[in-house]
Write an enzyme that holds these catalytic residues in place. Sequence first.
Site, PDB file in Angstrom:
ATOM      1  N   LYS A   8       0.851  -1.191   0.000  1.00 31.61           N
ATOM      2  CA  LYS A   8       0.000   0.000   0.000  1.00 31.61           C
ATOM      3  C   LYS A   8       0.887   1.240   0.000  1.00 31.61           C
ATOM      4  O   LYS A   8       2.058   1.206   0.387  1.00 31.61           O
ATOM      5  CB  LYS A   8      -0.944   0.012   1.202  1.00 31.61           C
ATOM      6  CG  LYS A   8      -0.275  -0.020   2.586  1.00 31.61           C
ATOM      7  CD  LYS A   8       0.101   1.353   3.143  1.00 31.61           C
ATOM      8  CE  LYS A   8       0.647   1.260   4.545  1.00 31.61           C
ATOM      9  NZ  LYS A   8       1.350   2.495   4.990  1.00 31.61           N
ATOM     10  N   ASP A 150      -1.608  -1.967  10.952  1.00 37.86           N
ATOM     11  CA  ASP A 150      -2.002  -1.849   9.542  1.00 37.86           C
ATOM     12  C   ASP A 150      -2.751  -3.071   9.022  1.00 37.86           C
ATOM     13  O   ASP A 150      -3.306  -3.030   7.923  1.00 37.86           O
ATOM     14  CB  ASP A 150      -0.764  -1.626   8.654  1.00 37.86           C
ATOM     15  CG  ASP A 150      -0.181  -0.235   8.809  1.00 37.86           C
ATOM     16  OD1 ASP A 150      -0.840   0.626   9.408  1.00 37.86           O
ATOM     17  OD2 ASP A 150       0.943  -0.015   8.318  1.00 37.86           O
TER      18      ASP A 150
END
Length: 303
Positions: A8, A150
């Site tokens: 990401k 995360d």
Amino acid sequence: MNSIAKGKINIGLMIPYKREDGLHEIRSVFVPISFGDPMEIQVYPLSVGQTSSFHLVSENHLHGYRHEKFEEVSERGDLTRNILYKAFQKLTSYLREPVSITIHLQKYLPPEGGIGGGSSNAGLFLKELFPWTHLPKEEEIPLAKSIGADVPFFLQPSSCYVSGIGEVLEPISVAKGSGILAIPPFGLSTASMYLGLQKSLQKPYGSEVWKFLAEDLIRSLQVGDWAYLQNRLENEFEKIAFQTQPLLKELKLGFYESGAVYASLSGSGSCYYGIYPSDRERDEALRIVSDRFPDMEFRTFSF
């Protein structure tokens, strides 16, 4: 199951305050990218009374110090420190039946990169294993959060506006794009980066001003108006990263001079990326930045 544990990038990252639990609140847009770790996850039921087992078979494609860093937590090192094994341990008590799990992992996402690394691997693994458990749906995010801040994002199918410590997720539409990811030969310690921010302890009610993205920023993300976002969605860690590693500041300039319409540090670093108007312009820029920064590893990606 064969899939890609996608990395990401962060488009903007703000840390409004430090929480009473010692963790930091964040505000950011997380965008999954095409660059990631190929993973094959095999799950086989065992007979009643047998003990569930976990096996990792990995190929380490990392370079420099990161190669050794992954080796330390691979099946060739101390597997109990591996985030995939930790996820397995968290889920064992929820399994409907004993199972044998084998994961074939090709490791490309760099640790200490700010692009998801192990969290992405853990998220993909959890998605595959949740159907084998009796874990209630509403407890999936809390369990993922207990593995890593995360990890909850990597359970999601799309880009998200992220708050809390990373577990409060609101899907958001982001225009398609093409980019170049730079993987420096050095890492940046997340703990030292947060320490460098010197955020004061504040009560949660003080964060309301940071709670939502302004409409103009949401609209710009949706249509891909990256030039508008350049000085409006910034990564707060950049000022510390540039002081710690001046090469990153040069890299930002290099991305813009090669035609990028948006460039930023991802997470707390050390990976840096540039977004380009098209695949063609990105591929042309790749040659330029590769020549300018010969000691840097570059990867192209899309989203």
